[in-house]
Design an enzyme around this catalytic site. Structure first.
Site, PDB file in Angstrom:
ATOM      1  N   CYS A  87       5.696  11.796 -31.722  1.00  0.00           N
ATOM      2  CA  CYS A  87       6.267  12.433 -30.543  1.00  0.00           C
ATOM      3  C   CYS A  87       7.304  13.483 -30.962  1.00  0.00           C
ATOM      4  O   CYS A  87       6.925  14.529 -31.489  1.00  0.00           O
ATOM      5  CB  CYS A  87       6.841  11.386 -29.597  1.00  0.00           C
ATOM      6  SG  CYS A  87       7.084  11.996 -27.907  1.00  0.00           S
TER       7      CYS A  87
ATOM      8  N   HIS B 121       2.145   7.929 -28.931  1.00  0.00           N
ATOM      9  CA  HIS B 121       2.846   6.793 -29.530  1.00  0.00           C
ATOM     10  C   HIS B 121       1.847   5.722 -29.956  1.00  0.00           C
ATOM     11  O   HIS B 121       1.558   4.795 -29.198  1.00  0.00           O
ATOM     12  CB  HIS B 121       3.837   6.197 -28.527  1.00  0.00           C
ATOM     13  CG  HIS B 121       5.038   7.034 -28.263  1.00  0.00           C
ATOM     14  ND1 HIS B 121       6.222   6.887 -28.960  1.00  0.00           N
ATOM     15  CD2 HIS B 121       5.241   8.053 -27.389  1.00  0.00           C
ATOM     16  CE1 HIS B 121       7.109   7.769 -28.519  1.00  0.00           C
ATOM     17  NE2 HIS B 121       6.540   8.489 -27.564  1.00  0.00           N
TER      18      HIS B 121
ATOM     19  N   GLU C 248       2.222   3.278 -31.875  1.00  0.00           N
ATOM     20  CA  GLU C 248       2.824   1.954 -32.052  1.00  0.00           C
ATOM     21  C   GLU C 248       2.592   1.040 -30.851  1.00  0.00           C
ATOM     22  O   GLU C 248       2.612  -0.190 -30.984  1.00  0.00           O
ATOM     23  CB  GLU C 248       4.328   2.076 -32.331  1.00  0.00           C
ATOM     24  CG  GLU C 248       5.181   2.579 -31.168  1.00  0.00           C
ATOM     25  CD  GLU C 248       5.335   4.095 -31.132  1.00  0.00           C
ATOM     26  OE1 GLU C 248       6.329   4.570 -30.551  1.00  0.00           O
ATOM     27  OE2 GLU C 248       4.459   4.798 -31.666  1.00  0.00           O
TER      28      GLU C 248
END
Length: 542
Positions: free
Chosen positions: A378, A514, A516
């Site tokens: 990001c 993202h 994750e």
């Protein structure tokens, strides 16, 4: 019919209600039940999207674009059910809904009150979040005794009255401290916490007693006597070296057996071998790497919870011990890059605001020029684009309009419109509200054939979750590509840059999304695994 398990907390906050709820959900899922997970948060913000990470920790984004509590990240890492905007309700969201209804005239003639209108709204949302799951795990945020959580506790009390004991179960997580100066375990805080809970009409069925040691049967018997809970349902929730040990620990304590018995369920035993395999891989690595995480919220590592867990997951799947070195990006601005010299890789996470941005840009430059594996996520990707523009294209004043509206080279700029996965056009401006107005949730992305990311994913199309306002400025696309910054991921319509890679580098990847948020301990995530493998490869060549 859905059965409800309500998880409350007492004595102090941060005891791990989310982990406990997620772990029990994982055990019951392993016994063949479908699980729904819901978090109720007492704060008045409509969602945590505008809250400082220092106040609240990470904001977890669901696939449908909801900005939610970080506990939903634990839910998704432990349970297969997935989460959505129906999985997290705040006091602010509840009250906003009730006030909208009042203004529409839905309560015409009535005095709108906490009971029944607010509690009815809470109950409706709990049931909506539960859907048609066999078991709905409902975690109530905060600590029993807080004034903010009273409407939620009243609502779950009413659900018990409505559905009965055979369809509802109360679990209370509490603290049983060991006082070293006295050499004794103290049960009084737990007694008082349960007394507080019982005073509002809730009798817990099970107590999870958080402790740094096993609680002897004498103390468990005492707790049972003073809390009106069966002794076998007073369960030790002992500190563990890894959260991924918790499902096995709670199963060994017999928690799921008590739950199934109280619900009258005859189910096969839980096969938790996948969790045992995760723990074995975690504790038996064959190599180690050190990663510098260069961020601005490093004083509270909960701000990067999903990121640190994703790196741990990658370590599990690459047999690698991951040591994370948290570095404040402002430190790099003031003291230079010496703190980066001995790490194996550099990761720059997302963030908002100008503070520390120059340190991130310097870290990206150090990684590119020194052949350090680099992963920018990001804002981390945006920092890499700014750095490349300044130092390769020689646009010394290149910047993002988030930090410099008057920059002559806005290589990162405010996105004004984009297409949602449903085909709707979203339009934003600098005057738009801050909360809930970003590009959010799962978005499809096309990968360039032969790229590092296509090799990592093993396919040419992916869906990943976003949370940002600013994007790569396509005006500079051709210049940057010709200079060696390749665009290897684009939005489905091709208009938005999602991934960049630097040529002639061991592994330099920046992504606007993202990754994750979709990493799990059992599956990992291909980008994080590839990042670790690149570091291991660099080690072997040294």
């Amino acid at each position: 019919m859905t059965r409800f398990i309500f998880v409350t907390g007492g004595v102090v906050s941060s005891l791990g209600k989310g982990i406990a709820a997620a772990s029990l959900g994982a055990i019951l899922e392993a016994r063949g039940l479908s699980i729904a997970m819901v978090k109720l948060d007492p704060y008045i913000n409509v969602d945590p999207g505008t809250m400082s990470p220092f106040q609240h920790g990470e904001v977890f984004v669901t696939d449908d674009g909801a900005e939610t509590d970080l506990d939903l990240g634990h839910y998704e890492r432990f349970v297969k059910c997935g989460t959505s905007s129906k999985s997290n309700y705040t006091t602010g969201r509840i009250y906003a809904s009730v006030i909208r209804k009042e203004r529409r005239g839905d309560y015409l003639g009535a005095t709108v009150q906490v009971i029944p209108h607010i509690t009815d709204e809470i109950i409706r949302n709990i049931k909506d979040g539960a859907g048609d799951a066999d078991i709905a795990m409902i975690e109530i945020g905060g600590t029993v005794g807080d004034i903010e959580s009273l409407p939620f506790l009243e609502a779950i009390r009413q659900i018990r009255v409505e559905l009965g004991n055979s369809n509802t179960l109360f679990i209370h997580l509490t603290l049983v401290p060991f006082i070293s100066s006295a050499g004794e375990i103290k049960t009084k805080p737990t007694q008082h916490s349960v007394k507080e809970l019982r005073s509002i009409g809730i009798q817990p069925d099970i107590l999870l007693c958080r402790s740094d040691r096993d609680i002897p049967s004498v103390e468990r018997k005492k707790i049972a006597l003073f809390t009106n809970v069966e002794q076998r349902a007073v369960i030790t929730a002992r500190d563990a070296s890894s959260i991924y040990k918790i499902p096995n620990l709670l199963r060994d304590e017999g928690l799921d057996e008590i739950v199934c018995e109280k619900f009258g369920l005859d189910l096969p035993k839980a096969d938790l071998k996948p969790w045992s395999d995760v723990v074995y891989a975690l504790e038996n690595p064959k190599r180690a790497v050190e990663i510098a995480m260069v961020g601005k919220y490093v004083d509270l590592t909960e701000s990067y919870k999903s990121l640190s867990e994703a790196l741990i997951h990658a370590g599990i799947h690459t047999e690698t011990k991951v040591n994370i070195k948290y570095i404040d990006s402002e430190q790099i601005q003031s003291d230079g890059v010496s703190c980066l010299s001995n790490v194996d890789g550099i990761l720059i996470p997302g963030g908002f605001g100008e503070r520390g941005i120059e340190g991130k840009i310097i870290a990206a430059q150090f990684a590119r020029e020194n052949q350090k594996p680099f992963f920018g996520i990001c804002l981390g990707m945006q920092a890499a684009v700014i750095e490349f523009s300044r130092n390769v294209l020689k646009y010394s004043e290149a910047h993002s309009t988030e930090f410099s509206r008057d920059t002559p080279h806005p290589v990162i700029a405010l996105i004004t419109e984009w297409m949602t996965p449903e085909g709707n056009l979203e339009i934003r401006s600098e005057d738009s509200d801050v909360g809930g107005t970003m590009r959010l949730g799962g978005q499809p992305c096309k990968l360039a054939v032969g790229s590092l990311v296509a090799e990592a994913y093993g396919r040419d199309s992916i869906v990943e979750r976003h949370r940002h306002r600013y994007e790569f400025n396509n005006t500079y696309m051709m210049e940057l590509e010709e200079a060696g910054l390749h665009i290897t991921g684009r939005s489905k319509d091709g208009n938005l840059v999602e991934i960049v890679e630097v040529e002639d580098h061991p592994w330099f990847v920046g992504c606007q999304f993202h990754p994750e948020f979709t990493s799990t301990p059992k599956e990992g995530h291909p980008l994080f695994s590839a990042f670790l493998q690149a570091m291991v490869g660099c080690q072997s060549r040294q």
